[in-house]
Design a protein around this motif. Structure first.
Motif, short mmCIF file in Angstrom:
data_model
loop_
_atom_site.label_atom_id
_atom_site.label_comp_id
_atom_site.label_asym_id
_atom_site.label_seq_id
_atom_site.Cartn_x
_atom_site.Cartn_y
_atom_site.Cartn_z
N ALA A 502 66.79 -19.56 66.65
CA ALA A 502 66.34 -18.18 67.08
C ALA A 502 65.97 -17.90 68.39
O ALA A 502 65.32 -18.65 69.03
CB ALA A 502 64.57 -17.79 66.45
N VAL A 503 66.64 -16.98 69.13
CA VAL A 503 66.60 -16.79 70.46
C VAL A 503 65.93 -15.64 70.82
O VAL A 503 66.23 -14.48 70.42
CB VAL A 503 67.88 -16.93 71.16
CG1 VAL A 503 68.03 -16.54 72.86
CG2 VAL A 503 69.00 -17.69 70.91
N VAL A 528 69.68 -16.11 65.25
CA VAL A 528 68.94 -15.01 65.45
C VAL A 528 68.56 -14.62 66.63
O VAL A 528 68.21 -15.25 67.44
CB VAL A 528 67.54 -15.24 64.47
CG1 VAL A 528 66.79 -13.84 64.63
CG2 VAL A 528 67.77 -15.56 63.19
N LEU A 529 69.08 -13.43 67.16
CA LEU A 529 68.92 -12.93 68.38
C LEU A 529 67.84 -11.79 68.31
O LEU A 529 67.96 -10.71 67.77
CB LEU A 529 70.20 -12.07 68.97
CG LEU A 529 71.28 -13.18 69.38
CD1 LEU A 529 72.50 -12.53 69.79
CD2 LEU A 529 70.89 -14.27 70.35
N PRO A 541 76.19 -9.59 84.18
CA PRO A 541 77.03 -8.42 83.44
C PRO A 541 76.90 -8.57 81.95
O PRO A 541 76.79 -9.60 81.54
CB PRO A 541 78.45 -8.59 83.95
CG PRO A 541 78.21 -9.49 85.08
CD PRO A 541 77.17 -10.35 84.86
N GLY A 542 77.17 -7.40 81.28
CA GLY A 542 77.02 -7.34 79.84
C GLY A 542 75.78 -6.57 79.39
O GLY A 542 74.85 -6.61 80.08
N ARG A 543 75.92 -6.19 78.29
CA ARG A 543 74.51 -5.94 77.43
C ARG A 543 74.78 -6.28 75.84
O ARG A 543 74.88 -5.64 75.29
CB ARG A 543 74.30 -4.21 77.58
CG ARG A 543 75.55 -3.53 77.02
CD ARG A 543 75.40 -2.08 76.96
NE ARG A 543 76.26 -1.39 75.98
CZ ARG A 543 75.90 -0.19 75.58
NH1 ARG A 543 74.75 0.34 75.72
NH2 ARG A 543 76.86 0.26 74.63
N VAL A 544 74.82 -7.60 75.74
CA VAL A 544 74.89 -8.20 74.73
C VAL A 544 74.07 -7.67 73.28
O VAL A 544 74.63 -7.40 72.54
CB VAL A 544 75.01 -9.71 74.76
CG1 VAL A 544 75.03 -10.59 73.47
CG2 VAL A 544 76.04 -10.29 75.89
N PHE A 545 72.92 -7.67 73.80
CA PHE A 545 71.61 -7.37 72.81
C PHE A 545 72.09 -6.09 72.27
O PHE A 545 72.12 -5.69 71.01
CB PHE A 545 70.46 -7.73 73.16
CG PHE A 545 69.46 -7.69 72.08
CD1 PHE A 545 69.20 -8.50 71.06
CD2 PHE A 545 68.59 -6.52 72.07
CE1 PHE A 545 68.24 -8.39 70.21
CE2 PHE A 545 67.55 -6.15 71.03
CZ PHE A 545 67.34 -7.20 70.14
N ALA A 546 72.17 -5.13 73.21
CA ALA A 546 72.37 -3.88 72.68
C ALA A 546 73.61 -3.52 72.25
O ALA A 546 73.63 -2.79 71.36
CB ALA A 546 72.23 -2.69 74.00
N ASP A 547 74.61 -4.18 72.71
CA ASP A 547 75.97 -4.03 71.84
C ASP A 547 76.02 -4.40 70.62
O ASP A 547 76.64 -3.83 69.61
CB ASP A 547 77.09 -4.54 72.63
CG ASP A 547 77.49 -3.97 73.98
OD1 ASP A 547 77.12 -2.75 74.14
OD2 ASP A 547 78.25 -4.61 74.99
N LEU A 548 75.37 -5.61 70.26
CA LEU A 548 75.35 -6.29 68.94
C LEU A 548 74.41 -5.28 68.08
O LEU A 548 74.99 -4.89 66.70
CB LEU A 548 74.77 -7.47 68.81
CG LEU A 548 74.97 -8.36 67.79
CD1 LEU A 548 76.25 -8.37 67.43
CD2 LEU A 548 74.56 -9.91 67.93
#
Length: 789
Positions: A502-503, A528-529, A541-548
């Motif tokens: 879990a991150v 688990v994010l 760069p990126g928006r991993v959490f929002a994109d997922l």
């Protein structure tokens, strides 16, 4: 380029550079069949990982280790984008002028202590390289413990620019914000995907096999050839640049740096902190009338710089109009031709989202044309690898978790999270500070069922808060987990030896960090994010959490556990775009209006040194100041100077620091650790940090350490203190966004003081958009992978 050394690692490095330049059949296809392109990328990654594993095994068996020097760029000079310098890239100084910032960033690429910077500096010591607006500002050169590779995006002035490269020596070394340390060893302008390196094995450098470091940690500086440095210094001086840049140039370009620079002076842009107009002046000094604004070498360099500048804003890709506009600001005469050449040479990847060329031709103008995006290989590969890693976790789960899916949980939201994680290899969990207890309950339930479960926080402070709920053995930091210094270590195949991870603070993950993490997880593991979607986005760069979250590619659990108390109520209102007065009978929230910067500094010092500690029974380190930027009359530099004078006066005899000074230390790009100066040793400055004692080499102190009584939003994002004093100056301007305010206001556990000088602009920012948008490809990658299934 000279022949490679007859060693396995040297041959591998040459092969990797060949792949990155598009000269290898395994290189990513710039367009066409998406599935075929991904297949070729997977094959290239697998071959690279296998070769690195073999090389590491040979090295562990006694082979001569390879120097951490960066490989040389390609002969053709196509790699013109900036590159890091192992965390010590030299930012030009000597003119008293700070490099310009990327527009919209909350921290220009100014040297630490450089006059004239009115927002957050990008020096690593300023450790705050994130975006001004929840990641919408500068993705890498603005906040969060790290440093952008280069300075801003202003016009270069073309061949008519007269500014030469100023000297170095201001200690504003800069690295890449939010990226893994490995990225410091890549070709200038041929960025390689984070995570391409095979995970470290037990017993190898960086792996640790789960063993904890003992004694002071002494960061190692990159080794450079003195003869190469001397030769590079001669070329630099000949072109009007300071010889002090030579060490950094050799780290970026390799031992042939002098020859490379003479053949392509714009390779100097690979050095952090060098602006385009400065590189133009250096080129004129070397080449005279033989160079001009349309020089093909300059064009190659500027295409890379434009994409790297976009990364400063958090973008992993750019639309054609935006890319051409950026090149136009540099004074490039034929930007379209430059882009076409960069694509043809493999320096730039072109993606047609929504269809390939054959489909576009069949449409014959009918229907909606596919969107075109340009990206550097580095970020394109990271997003592709991340998407494939997410899908792998979803498809490889074999255990349905029925034995523990109904485990007892403290709240309904925690029970929902446990059920979701038991049945899926990937889950997204969102919530505020109080919701952090839910991933902790998940880890406890999984451990009770016999799983090797861990919870990872982004900071040492976050880990300490986690450990109170999970126990010290189950709580780790993300850095410590990946390095092997904390947690389970690595299995025989190099993957993390765990079943569930879990991150927390997941919005802080850049796309490269996330790709590295996911590639380290074994098949069948659960990820688990967890994070707060209203908080600042990643520094990188990126928006991993929002994109997922938006992709709906996996189960989503939204916590229904509110943050308690007046601070929780205030933060919840900010999250929905309202700035409401809250009832705070115990003075949990106090607003202190000020009229100018001088008054703001005075009231802040008064609050930290006297009012807040006396009212709440706190000591100095328990009260943290958070402000919008590093420069200006109410930036971290001004506030830290005033706070040091009041709280720990001294001559600064150890490189500007005295024992007892609160500091921020940047051990690697994208990481900021609070600490205290303990003293000095012959090897450098001794700090007491959250992870234990650290000795910062003398040469790195100016670049990696800054005073830390006051920090910026991204520095504070993953940490909390008993009390926070948030300073909002009247000139905050576009740096003041809803997500910044949300993040800053939620840093205090028991008390929040707001030193307010922005008047109505504060409520306007809260009511405005949460963040400036970021252009990323991860949603498209996930959609394509789902369609291929």
């Amino acid at each position: 380029m000279p022949p490679a050394e007859p060693s396995g690692l040297a041959d591998l490095a040459a092969a990797i550079r060949s792949i990155e330049r598009g000269e290898n059949a395994a290189a990513p296809a710039p367009r066409g069949d998406a599935a075929a392109a991904r297949r070729r990328r997977r094959e290239a990654m697998a071959a690279e990982a296998a070769a690195l594993q073999a090389a590491e095994a040979a090295e562990a068996a006694g082979a001569t280790p390879v120097s951490p020097q960066a490989p040389a760029p390609a002969e053709d000079g196509a790699e013109g984008s900036p590159s890091e310098e192992d965390g010590a890239a030299t930012s030009p100084a000597g003119t008293g002028e700070a490099p310009a910032s990327a527009p919209g960033s909350d921290e220009p690429a100014a040297a630490a202590g450089a006059p004239g910077a009115d927002t957050e500096s990008a020096a690593p010591a300023d450790a705050d390289a994130g975006a001004a607006e929840n990641g919408g500002g500068s993705g890498r050169a603005a906040e969060d413990g790290a440093v952008g590779q280069h300075a801003g995006t202003g016009p270069s002035g073309g061949a008519d620019a007269t500014q030469q490269v100023p000297g170095s020596g201001d200690g504003s070394a800069r690295t890449d914000a939010g990226h893994s340390p490995q990225s410091a060893d890549r070709d200038a302008g041929a960025p390689r995907r984070a995570g391409a390196e095979a995970p470290a094995r037990p017993g190898t450098a960086g792996g640790g096999g789960g063993q904890r470091a003992r004694g002071p940690v002494v960061p190692q500086a990159a080794v450079v050839d003195p003869a190469a440095v001397e030769a590079a210094a001669g070329v630099l001086v000949e072109g009007g640049a300071p010889a002090e840049l030579a060490g950094g140039v050799v780290r970026v370009l390799g031992e042939r740096a002098a020859q490379e620079l003479r053949e392509d002076p714009w390779l100097l842009l690979g050095l952090g902190g060098v602006r385009v107009e400065q590189a133009d002046g250096f080129a004129r000094g070397l080449l005279g009338e033989a160079c001009g604004p349309g020089d093909e070498r300059r064009a190659r360099a500027l295409v890379g710089r434009a994409l790297e500048d976009a990364a400063l804003h958090g973008h992993t890709a750019l639309a054609p109009a935006e890319l051409l506009a950026a090149l136009g600001r540099y004074g490039l005469p034929e930007p379209q031709a430059a882009v076409a050449t960069a694509v043809a040479e493999g320096q730039l990847l072109e993606f047609r989202e929504g269809g390939d060329e054959e489909e576009e031709e069949e449409q014959d103008g009918a229907g909606e044309a596919p969107e075109v995006l340009f990206a550097l290989d580095r970020y394109a590969m990271a997003e592709e690898a991340l998407g494939e890693g997410f899908v792998r976790l979803l498809r490889s789960l074999a255990d349905d978790g029925a034995a523990w899916a109904g485990a007892q949980a403290p709240t309904p939201s925690a029970a929902e999270l446990i059920r979701a994680a038991a049945g899926s290899g990937l889950v997204v969990h969102s919530g505020g500070e109080a919701a952090r207890a839910e991933p902790a309950a998940l880890v406890a339930a999984a451990r009770a069922a016999g799983l090797r479960a861990y919870a990872a926080a982004y900071s040492g402070s976050g880990r300490a808060r986690l450990a109170a709920d999970t126990g010290p053995d189950a709580a780790v930091t993300l850095d410590g987990l990946l390095s092997g210094a904390e947690g389970p270590g690595r299995a025989a195949d190099g993957s993390l030896d765990l079943d569930l991870l879990a991150v927390l603070d997941a919005p802080q993950l850049s796309v490269e960090e996330a790709a590295t993490l996911v590639e380290s997880l074994p098949d069948g593991a659960r990820l688990v994010l967890s994070g707060d979607p209203n908080a600042l986005w990643s520094a990188g760069p990126g928006r991993v959490f929002a994109d997922l979250l938006a992709s709906r590619a996996c189960p989503r659990v939204v916590s229904r556990t509110p943050d308690p108390g007046p601070i929780g109520e205030l933060v919840s209102c900010v999250g929905i775009g309202e700035l409401a007065a809250v009832d705070a009978p115990g003075k949990e929230v106090v607003v202190v209006p000020v009229h100018d910067g001088r008054e703001a500094v005075h009231r802040t010092v008064q609050l930290v040194a006297d009012s807040v500690p006396r009212a709440f029974g706190l000591s100095g380190p328990q009260v943290q100041v958070v402000t919008t930027g590093h420069g200006g009359p109410v930036g971290t530099r001004a506030l830290n100077a005033a706070l040091k004078e009041r709280l720990n006066p001294g001559p600064g005899r150890f490189g500007g620091f005295d024992p007892g000074d609160r500091v921020v230390y940047v051990p690697a790009p994208g990481r900021a650790e609070p600490g205290t100066v303990a003293g000095a040793e012959p090897d450098g400055l001794r700090l007491e940090c959250e992870r234990g004692p650290v000795v910062v080499p003398r040469a790195d102190v100016a670049a990696a350490v800054r005073h830390g009584w006051a920090v910026t939003g991204h520095q504070a994002a993953a940490s909390r203190w008993p009390a926070a004093v948030v300073v909002i100056p009247g000139d905050a301007g576009p740096l003041l966004t809803r997500s910044w305010i949300y993040t800053a206001f939620s840093r205090g556990e028991r008390h929040l003081s707001v030193v307010q000088g922005a008047e109505g602009r504060l409520s306007q920012a809260v009511a405005g958009p949460p963040a400036a948008p970021r252009t990323t490809r991860l949603p498209v990658v996930l959609a394509e992978l789902a369609a291929d299934a």
